[in-house]
Motif scaffolding. Structure first.
Motif, PDB file in Angstrom:
ATOM      1  N   ALA A   4      35.778  29.103  42.373  1.00 18.42           N
ATOM      2  CA  ALA A   4      35.718  27.881  41.564  1.00 18.42           C
ATOM      3  C   ALA A   4      36.116  28.147  40.117  1.00 18.42           C
ATOM      4  CB  ALA A   4      34.319  27.271  41.627  1.00 18.42           C
ATOM      5  N   GLY A   5      37.100  29.027  39.939  1.00 18.53           N
ATOM      6  CA  GLY A   5      37.623  29.290  38.610  1.00 18.53           C
ATOM      7  C   GLY A   5      36.826  30.265  37.778  1.00 18.53           C
ATOM      8  N   ARG A   6      35.718  30.800  38.316  1.00 14.65           N
ATOM      9  CA  ARG A   6      34.891  31.745  37.569  1.00 14.65           C
ATOM     10  C   ARG A   6      34.873  33.097  38.286  1.00 14.65           C
ATOM     11  NH1 ARG A   6      31.377  29.467  33.907  1.00 14.65           N
ATOM     12  NH2 ARG A   6      29.904  31.196  34.196  1.00 14.65           N
ATOM     13  N   VAL A   7      34.777  34.168  37.505  1.00 15.77           N
ATOM     14  CA  VAL A   7      34.738  35.512  38.081  1.00 15.77           C
ATOM     15  C   VAL A   7      33.449  35.680  38.870  1.00 15.77           C
ATOM     16  CG1 VAL A   7      34.719  37.979  37.596  1.00 15.77           C
ATOM     17  CG2 VAL A   7      36.156  36.458  36.223  1.00 15.77           C
ATOM     18  N   SER A   8      33.586  36.018  40.150  1.00 16.53           N
ATOM     19  CA  SER A   8      32.419  36.138  41.025  1.00 16.53           C
ATOM     20  C   SER A   8      32.073  37.579  41.370  1.00 16.53           C
ATOM     21  CB  SER A   8      32.659  35.367  42.324  1.00 16.53           C
ATOM     22  OG  SER A   8      33.808  35.878  42.995  1.00 16.53           O
ATOM     23  N   GLY A   9      33.034  38.468  41.229  1.00 18.34           N
ATOM     24  CA  GLY A   9      32.751  39.847  41.589  1.00 18.34           C
ATOM     25  C   GLY A   9      33.952  40.746  41.421  1.00 18.34           C
ATOM     26  N   LEU A  10      33.783  41.964  41.889  1.00 18.63           N
ATOM     27  CA  LEU A  10      34.786  43.008  41.707  1.00 18.63           C
ATOM     28  C   LEU A  10      34.935  43.787  43.010  1.00 18.63           C
ATOM     29  CD1 LEU A  10      36.594  44.754  39.840  1.00 18.63           C
ATOM     30  CD2 LEU A  10      34.527  46.006  39.176  1.00 18.63           C
ATOM     31  N   GLN A  11      36.137  43.799  43.570  1.00 18.72           N
ATOM     32  CA  GLN A  11      36.423  44.589  44.764  1.00 18.72           C
ATOM     33  C   GLN A  11      36.942  45.955  44.329  1.00 18.72           C
ATOM     34  OE1 GLN A  11      35.912  43.736  48.088  1.00 18.72           O
ATOM     35  NE2 GLN A  11      36.422  45.882  48.498  1.00 18.72           N
ATOM     36  N   VAL A  12      36.221  46.994  44.711  1.00 10.57           N
ATOM     37  CA  VAL A  12      36.587  48.360  44.335  1.00 10.57           C
ATOM     38  C   VAL A  12      37.064  49.097  45.574  1.00 10.57           C
ATOM     39  CG1 VAL A  12      35.793  50.533  43.340  1.00 10.57           C
ATOM     40  CG2 VAL A  12      34.889  48.363  42.480  1.00 10.57           C
ATOM     41  N   GLN A  13      38.246  49.691  45.494  1.00 11.52           N
ATOM     42  CA  GLN A  13      38.809  50.449  46.611  1.00 11.52           C
ATOM     43  C   GLN A  13      39.008  51.892  46.184  1.00 11.52           C
ATOM     44  OE1 GLN A  13      39.423  49.195  49.776  1.00 11.52           O
ATOM     45  NE2 GLN A  13      39.734  51.349  50.324  1.00 11.52           N
TER      46      GLN A  13
END
Length: 382
Positions: free
Chosen positions: A361-370
């Protein structure tokens, strides 16, 4: 001491006696050694993981080539197309480049790729002669059979690449050519005569003095045809090897053109001779031609990522912004700089870690780390 004279005296008879005695003593030892050889089991050979050998005979020349293939793990199941590195003189350099690839991939400098090591097949191939013939762009009378560079390039273009791309999930849009010495000369020849066949070129210790410097003529011909050279190019030369002036001349000639699209990096390797340039040269070459961008993003883009992110184990990781860069801060306060590959994809240089900020919804929700061993999603909690 055994003394042998020209008459059958005592010394001669004594010598024959000692000889017979030695034979009698050594015979059981040789028998025991032979028995040991028969009973010692054959030990397994050292193998390079994820590799195989293909054979391809050129329809045009009849020459048989061996292809030493290094393949990504589980490449058949991924559905991906992989960049391809075409390596010259694989009979010598395939183990080295396979090792370099593993190190650079682990450190996050390069992507997974297919390595195609090209060498010569047939019965007892004379590598010195065959490579001199195939890798030379022009013939010289002192070495009969030379000057087959264009034929070899045509083999790569019309026979080898189609074979690789039909047999393996190899990308047609991401090819690298790598070679040293005569292989470096051929790499330059391919660069100047069929530039777009490869996207990246890595070479060390090029034999630029071949045929009175004919490679400089090929570069001049390219410059007359086009002001573009849209490739990534890395060249290295040993400080202690010959023809250093020729290497500097090549660099100066290329720099004077101001070619559009050329991303060139060169290096003189300190304290290194001719054969030793490949380890460091190929390593730094791969780093250069596969270098990721490090974008400078506006503060309003970076600021939206600042905050606290929580791992699945409940640990908090903080993202801060300092000096127009994002900083990853671990629970023990250890910090690492995040470099921007896009406006939402970041990485840590020299480490296998990719970070992608996710939005809802246009807001940063998290961070995917690989990382090298797997990935995890960190939820933004503040």
């Amino acid at each position: 001491m055994i003394v042998i004279t020209n008459y059958p005296g005592k010394a001669f008879r004594h010598g024959r006696l000692i000889t017979k005695l030695l034979i009698f003593m050594l015979l059981p030892l040789s028998t025991i050694y032979a028995q040991q050889q028969e009973t010692i089991p054959a030990l397994p050979k050292v193998e390079i993981a994820n590799s195989e050998v293909q054979t391809l005979t050129s329809a045009a020349s009849g020459q048989e080539y061996k292809l030493f293939m290094h393949l990504p793990a589980n490449y058949r199941a991924t559905g991906k197309k992989y960049p391809v590195l075409y390596l010259l003189d694989a009979q010598w350099d395939f183990p080295l480049v396979s090792a370099i690839y593993g190190e650079q991939y682990y450190d996050g400098f390069i992507p997974e790729m297919i390595i195609v090591g090209i060498t010569w097949g047939g019965s007892n191939p004379d590598y010195d002669k065959l490579r001199m013939n195939d890798l030379s762009p022009s013939a010289i009378s002192e070495v009969p059979g030379t000057g087959q560079g264009e034929r070899f390039l045509q083999f790569i273009r019309s026979e080898l690449m189609p074979f690789v791309e039909q047999t393996y999930p190899a990308s047609k849009n991401d090819r690298t050519l790598m070679g040293s010495s005569m292989g470096g000369l051929f790499t330059l020849y391919a660069l100047f005569t069929d530039t777009e066949l490869f996207d990246r070129y890595i070479l060390t210790s090029p034999a630029s003095s071949w045929d009175n410097g004919v490679i400089y003529t090929h570069e001049k011909a390219h410059a007359a045809r086009s002001e573009n050279l849209p490739v990534r190019l890395y060249m290295a030369h040993g400080e202690l090897e010959g023809n250093l002036d020729g290497f500097h001349k090549l660099i100066a000639q290329l720099e004077s053109r101001n070619y559009k699209g050329l991303q060139m990096k060169t290096k003189i390797l300190e304290g290194i001779g001719h054969s030793g340039t490949k380890a460091e040269g190929y390593t730094r070459g791969l780093q250069h031609v596969y270098a990721k961008p490090a974008l400078s993003l506006k503060s309003e883009i970076l600021d939206q990522y600042v905050g606290t992110y929580r791992t699945s184990q409940g640990q908090n990781i903080n993202i801060a912004s300092e000096n127009n860069q994002l900083i990853l801060i671990y629970p023990n306060n250890f910090k690492q700089i995040l470099l921007a590959e896009t406006d939402h994809n970041f990485y840590i240089k020299g480490q296998f870690m990719q970070l992608e900020f996710k939005k809802e919804a246009g807001r940063v929700s998290g961070l995917q780390v690989q990382g090298f061993s797997g990935g995890e999603f960190l939820k933004k909690v503040n």
